[in-house]
Write a protein that holds these residues in place. Sequence first.
Motif, PDB file in Angstrom:
ATOM      1  N   ASN A 152      -0.409  -6.088   1.196  1.00  0.00           N
ATOM      2  CA  ASN A 152      -1.052  -7.332   1.617  1.00  0.00           C
ATOM      3  C   ASN A 152      -2.493  -7.093   2.023  1.00  0.00           C
ATOM      4  O   ASN A 152      -3.391  -7.853   1.652  1.00  0.00           O
ATOM      5  CB  ASN A 152      -0.284  -7.954   2.788  1.00  0.00           C
ATOM      6  N   LEU A 153      -2.736  -6.037   2.802  1.00  0.00           N
ATOM      7  CA  LEU A 153      -4.085  -5.789   3.301  1.00  0.00           C
ATOM      8  C   LEU A 153      -5.016  -5.298   2.202  1.00  0.00           C
ATOM      9  O   LEU A 153      -6.181  -5.699   2.156  1.00  0.00           O
ATOM     10  CB  LEU A 153      -4.046  -4.783   4.458  1.00  0.00           C
ATOM     11  N   ILE A 154      -4.532  -4.449   1.313  1.00  0.00           N
ATOM     12  CA  ILE A 154      -5.431  -3.992   0.244  1.00  0.00           C
ATOM     13  C   ILE A 154      -5.734  -5.140  -0.710  1.00  0.00           C
ATOM     14  O   ILE A 154      -6.844  -5.246  -1.251  1.00  0.00           O
ATOM     15  CB  ILE A 154      -4.838  -2.767  -0.502  1.00  0.00           C
ATOM     16  N   SER A 155      -4.762  -6.033  -0.900  1.00  0.00           N
ATOM     17  CA  SER A 155      -5.016  -7.224  -1.719  1.00  0.00           C
ATOM     18  C   SER A 155      -6.051  -8.121  -1.049  1.00  0.00           C
ATOM     19  O   SER A 155      -6.971  -8.638  -1.703  1.00  0.00           O
ATOM     20  CB  SER A 155      -3.711  -7.999  -1.935  1.00  0.00           C
ATOM     21  N   ALA A 156      -5.923  -8.296   0.267  1.00  0.00           N
ATOM     22  CA  ALA A 156      -6.883  -9.126   0.993  1.00  0.00           C
ATOM     23  C   ALA A 156      -8.282  -8.518   0.943  1.00  0.00           C
ATOM     24  O   ALA A 156      -9.282  -9.236   0.781  1.00  0.00           O
ATOM     25  CB  ALA A 156      -6.432  -9.303   2.440  1.00  0.00           C
ATOM     26  N   LEU A 157      -8.379  -7.194   1.064  1.00  0.00           N
ATOM     27  CA  LEU A 157      -9.673  -6.527   0.983  1.00  0.00           C
ATOM     28  C   LEU A 157     -10.295  -6.716  -0.396  1.00  0.00           C
ATOM     29  O   LEU A 157     -11.471  -7.096  -0.508  1.00  0.00           O
ATOM     30  CB  LEU A 157      -9.507  -5.036   1.296  1.00  0.00           C
ATOM     31  N   VAL A 197      -8.375   4.032   0.329  1.00  0.00           N
ATOM     32  CA  VAL A 197      -9.261   2.875   0.379  1.00  0.00           C
ATOM     33  C   VAL A 197     -10.443   3.077  -0.563  1.00  0.00           C
ATOM     34  O   VAL A 197     -10.851   2.164  -1.285  1.00  0.00           O
ATOM     35  CB  VAL A 197      -9.749   2.634   1.822  1.00  0.00           C
ATOM     36  N   LEU A 198     -10.996   4.268  -0.580  1.00  0.00           N
ATOM     37  CA  LEU A 198     -12.121   4.552  -1.465  1.00  0.00           C
ATOM     38  C   LEU A 198     -11.741   4.399  -2.937  1.00  0.00           C
ATOM     39  O   LEU A 198     -12.528   3.912  -3.745  1.00  0.00           O
ATOM     40  CB  LEU A 198     -12.645   5.965  -1.206  1.00  0.00           C
ATOM     41  N   ARG A 199     -10.539   4.813  -3.277  1.00  0.00           N
ATOM     42  CA  ARG A 199     -10.090   4.641  -4.677  1.00  0.00           C
ATOM     43  C   ARG A 199     -10.046   3.165  -5.039  1.00  0.00           C
ATOM     44  O   ARG A 199     -10.437   2.762  -6.144  1.00  0.00           O
ATOM     45  CB  ARG A 199      -8.726   5.297  -4.875  1.00  0.00           C
ATOM     46  N   ARG A 200      -9.553   2.342  -4.113  1.00  0.00           N
ATOM     47  CA  ARG A 200      -9.475   0.902  -4.390  1.00  0.00           C
ATOM     48  C   ARG A 200     -10.865   0.279  -4.465  1.00  0.00           C
ATOM     49  O   ARG A 200     -11.122  -0.608  -5.280  1.00  0.00           O
ATOM     50  CB  ARG A 200      -8.634   0.210  -3.324  1.00  0.00           C
ATOM     51  N   LEU A 201     -11.787   0.723  -3.606  1.00  0.00           N
ATOM     52  CA  LEU A 201     -13.154   0.220  -3.662  1.00  0.00           C
ATOM     53  C   LEU A 201     -13.809   0.594  -4.990  1.00  0.00           C
ATOM     54  O   LEU A 201     -14.526  -0.212  -5.600  1.00  0.00           O
ATOM     55  CB  LEU A 201     -13.983   0.781  -2.500  1.00  0.00           C
ATOM     56  N   THR A 202     -13.552   1.811  -5.445  1.00  0.00           N
ATOM     57  CA  THR A 202     -14.143   2.263  -6.701  1.00  0.00           C
ATOM     58  C   THR A 202     -13.622   1.436  -7.868  1.00  0.00           C
ATOM     59  O   THR A 202     -14.371   1.071  -8.796  1.00  0.00           O
ATOM     60  CB  THR A 202     -13.839   3.755  -6.924  1.00  0.00           C
ATOM     61  N   ARG A 203     -12.355   1.118  -7.841  1.00  0.00           N
ATOM     62  CA  ARG A 203     -11.792   0.248  -8.877  1.00  0.00           C
ATOM     63  C   ARG A 203     -12.477  -1.119  -8.849  1.00  0.00           C
ATOM     64  O   ARG A 203     -12.850  -1.656  -9.891  1.00  0.00           O
ATOM     65  CB  ARG A 203     -10.287   0.106  -8.660  1.00  0.00           C
ATOM     66  N   TYR A 232     -21.750  -2.987   0.267  1.00  0.00           N
ATOM     67  CA  TYR A 232     -22.512  -3.062  -0.990  1.00  0.00           C
ATOM     68  C   TYR A 232     -21.741  -3.868  -2.031  1.00  0.00           C
ATOM     69  O   TYR A 232     -22.285  -4.742  -2.703  1.00  0.00           O
ATOM     70  CB  TYR A 232     -22.807  -1.653  -1.514  1.00  0.00           C
ATOM     71  N   LEU A 233     -20.441  -3.569  -2.151  1.00  0.00           N
ATOM     72  CA  LEU A 233     -19.615  -4.282  -3.134  1.00  0.00           C
ATOM     73  C   LEU A 233     -19.514  -5.763  -2.804  1.00  0.00           C
ATOM     74  O   LEU A 233     -19.584  -6.613  -3.694  1.00  0.00           O
ATOM     75  CB  LEU A 233     -18.219  -3.662  -3.184  1.00  0.00           C
ATOM     76  N   ALA A 234     -19.353  -6.074  -1.527  1.00  0.00           N
ATOM     77  CA  ALA A 234     -19.178  -7.475  -1.145  1.00  0.00           C
ATOM     78  C   ALA A 234     -20.441  -8.288  -1.394  1.00  0.00           C
ATOM     79  O   ALA A 234     -20.364  -9.487  -1.690  1.00  0.00           O
ATOM     80  CB  ALA A 234     -18.778  -7.567   0.333  1.00  0.00           C
ATOM     81  N   THR A 235     -21.610  -7.650  -1.279  1.00  0.00           N
ATOM     82  CA  THR A 235     -22.872  -8.374  -1.416  1.00  0.00           C
ATOM     83  C   THR A 235     -23.487  -8.247  -2.800  1.00  0.00           C
ATOM     84  O   THR A 235     -24.534  -8.840  -3.064  1.00  0.00           O
ATOM     85  CB  THR A 235     -23.883  -7.877  -0.363  1.00  0.00           C
ATOM     86  N   ALA A 236     -22.871  -7.497  -3.697  1.00  0.00           N
ATOM     87  CA  ALA A 236     -23.416  -7.309  -5.051  1.00  0.00           C
ATOM     88  C   ALA A 236     -23.101  -8.522  -5.932  1.00  0.00           C
ATOM     89  O   ALA A 236     -22.132  -9.240  -5.680  1.00  0.00           O
ATOM     90  CB  ALA A 236     -22.816  -6.046  -5.670  1.00  0.00           C
ATOM     91  N   ALA A 284     -15.307 -10.730   5.999  1.00  0.00           N
ATOM     92  CA  ALA A 284     -13.859 -10.595   5.821  1.00  0.00           C
ATOM     93  C   ALA A 284     -13.511  -9.244   5.211  1.00  0.00           C
ATOM     94  O   ALA A 284     -12.509  -8.618   5.575  1.00  0.00           O
ATOM     95  CB  ALA A 284     -13.330 -11.731   4.941  1.00  0.00           C
ATOM     96  N   SER A 285     -14.339  -8.774   4.282  1.00  0.00           N
ATOM     97  CA  SER A 285     -14.088  -7.467   3.657  1.00  0.00           C
ATOM     98  C   SER A 285     -14.085  -6.369   4.701  1.00  0.00           C
ATOM     99  O   SER A 285     -13.208  -5.495   4.715  1.00  0.00           O
ATOM    100  CB  SER A 285     -15.156  -7.181   2.598  1.00  0.00           C
ATOM    101  N   LEU A 286     -15.062  -6.421   5.598  1.00  0.00           N
ATOM    102  CA  LEU A 286     -15.147  -5.400   6.633  1.00  0.00           C
ATOM    103  C   LEU A 286     -13.975  -5.497   7.609  1.00  0.00           C
ATOM    104  O   LEU A 286     -13.462  -4.481   8.093  1.00  0.00           O
ATOM    105  CB  LEU A 286     -16.471  -5.552   7.384  1.00  0.00           C
ATOM    106  N   TYR A 287     -13.510  -6.712   7.872  1.00  0.00           N
ATOM    107  CA  TYR A 287     -12.355  -6.904   8.755  1.00  0.00           C
ATOM    108  C   TYR A 287     -11.112  -6.241   8.165  1.00  0.00           C
ATOM    109  O   TYR A 287     -10.403  -5.490   8.864  1.00  0.00           O
ATOM    110  CB  TYR A 287     -12.117  -8.396   8.963  1.00  0.00           C
ATOM    111  N   TYR A 288     -10.829  -6.498   6.887  1.00  0.00           N
ATOM    112  CA  TYR A 288      -9.620  -5.916   6.286  1.00  0.00           C
ATOM    113  C   TYR A 288      -9.757  -4.407   6.117  1.00  0.00           C
ATOM    114  O   TYR A 288      -8.775  -3.666   6.244  1.00  0.00           O
ATOM    115  CB  TYR A 288      -9.300  -6.595   4.961  1.00  0.00           C
ATOM    116  N   LEU A 289     -10.967  -3.931   5.848  1.00  0.00           N
ATOM    117  CA  LEU A 289     -11.192  -2.489   5.803  1.00  0.00           C
ATOM    118  C   LEU A 289     -10.871  -1.877   7.165  1.00  0.00           C
ATOM    119  O   LEU A 289     -10.182  -0.856   7.251  1.00  0.00           O
ATOM    120  CB  LEU A 289     -12.645  -2.213   5.424  1.00  0.00           C
ATOM    121  N   ALA A 290     -11.349  -2.513   8.236  1.00  0.00           N
ATOM    122  CA  ALA A 290     -11.073  -2.012   9.579  1.00  0.00           C
ATOM    123  C   ALA A 290      -9.586  -2.051   9.893  1.00  0.00           C
ATOM    124  O   ALA A 290      -9.041  -1.112  10.484  1.00  0.00           O
ATOM    125  CB  ALA A 290     -11.860  -2.839  10.604  1.00  0.00           C
ATOM    126  N   ARG A 291      -8.921  -3.144   9.503  1.00  0.00           N
ATOM    127  CA  ARG A 291      -7.480  -3.243   9.740  1.00  0.00           C
ATOM    128  C   ARG A 291      -6.740  -2.043   9.158  1.00  0.00           C
ATOM    129  O   ARG A 291      -5.844  -1.475   9.794  1.00  0.00           O
ATOM    130  CB  ARG A 291      -6.936  -4.533   9.104  1.00  0.00           C
TER     131      ARG A 291
END
Length: 442
Positions: free
Chosen positions: A254-259, A288-294, A336-340, A270-277
């Motif tokens: 659920n959280l990785i989907s929300a991120l 988390v880094l693997r999911r961000l890279t995807r 960076y990803l959220a604002t790109a 919101a991205s930073l909130y779910y990352l922190a969670r």
Amino acid sequence: MADLFGDSAPAAPRQEASANAPLADRLRPRSLDDIVGQEHLTGPDGAIGRMVAAGKLSSMILWGPPGTGKTSIARLLADAVGLRFVAISAVFSGVADLKKIFAEARQMAKAGQQTLLFVDEVHRFNRSQQDGFLPFVEDGTVTLVGATTENPSFELNAALLSRCQVLILHRLDEKALGTLIERAEHEFGKPLPLTREAREALIASADGDGRFLLNQVETVFDVEPEAPLDPAGMAALLHRRVPVYDKDREGHYNLISALHKSLRGSDPQASLYYLARMLVAGEEPLYVLRRLTRAAVEDIGMADPNALLQCLAAKEMYDFLGSPEGEIGIVQACLYLATAPKSNATYMAQKAAWRTAKDSGSLMPPANILNAPTKLMKDIGYGKGYAYDHDAEEGFSGANYWPDELEPQEFYRPTDRGFEARVRERLEYWAERRKELNSKSS
């Protein structure tokens, strides 16, 4: 210990709870009207409310977080419709226990007494054990009420699910948790010795778990501080609650989907909130880094190719520094990803190209672009007519590179956002030049 809940008015303690019993036991609700936070189920228009009004229960699965009332609801359902209540835990019970329960239920049914079988942690039974319930549920030997904190669609057999209603319990909100504190104060006959800020912090720390909240409340009452505790004093007294998060369970997904979806939706907050969670709860940072890279390629791609580089740099930084220092690099990559600028053109191009490759089979590339390392291959036409693009005007020959049996395809369709807008202009220009050159050659 059973779950606990109550409604807005103080509920009297259950008769069977002794004065020395834990507060959570003493405050167990005595009727469905005493349940808090689950009015969508227990109210007149809720599934449970309608079943009780009709006087007939169907088998059901109660799915919800810890401390939201699953055990209490099951017990009170049996009371409400006059069923014999039998409770077991899948953690401590096996096939022999089930056989005994089913045999007793059949005997009781012959005497006119139906049985409600409550199975706590029902997802802990394996597939074959779950199948063992089917005949007894189907013939009405028992009305099954299972409780689980895990997603039933992942953890329970489809055959069992098809015979049960799945009812979803919500985590208790601030109002419901506040009501539980009021009941505790009524039970002790005095206000909880916390300041308003500490009371709010205590409710927040419960994370929607009524049982956990009441255990903490009981600790505060037992200590009997001379003056109401502020948040710092309360934190020194009580143990910090570990966030509810199982890395291999539904909360994880659920959280990785929300991120991922917050990144895609360009919401850095919101991205930073779910990352922190995830990281605060103990998730592996490299996951988390693997999911961000995807996400950098799937949702940004050529609109900003640097997004991928940011993720790889964050991974290198984390490898170098570790936690917690290296986690700031993950934060930067996330932001960076959220604002790109966003584009899924690369992702869609991959899917389309893979689909065509599977459908078209083993087509030979056109002869002009085949390598010809031997004389025989040259003699049969390999490489004949190849146009070396660097020798052509503008470094572009406009030659055909597609198999003769396959019409040229358009897999990659760049958007007009970010760097991809420039790529789009370039592709459109080349497409026009290709038409011009082909018309001249024909």
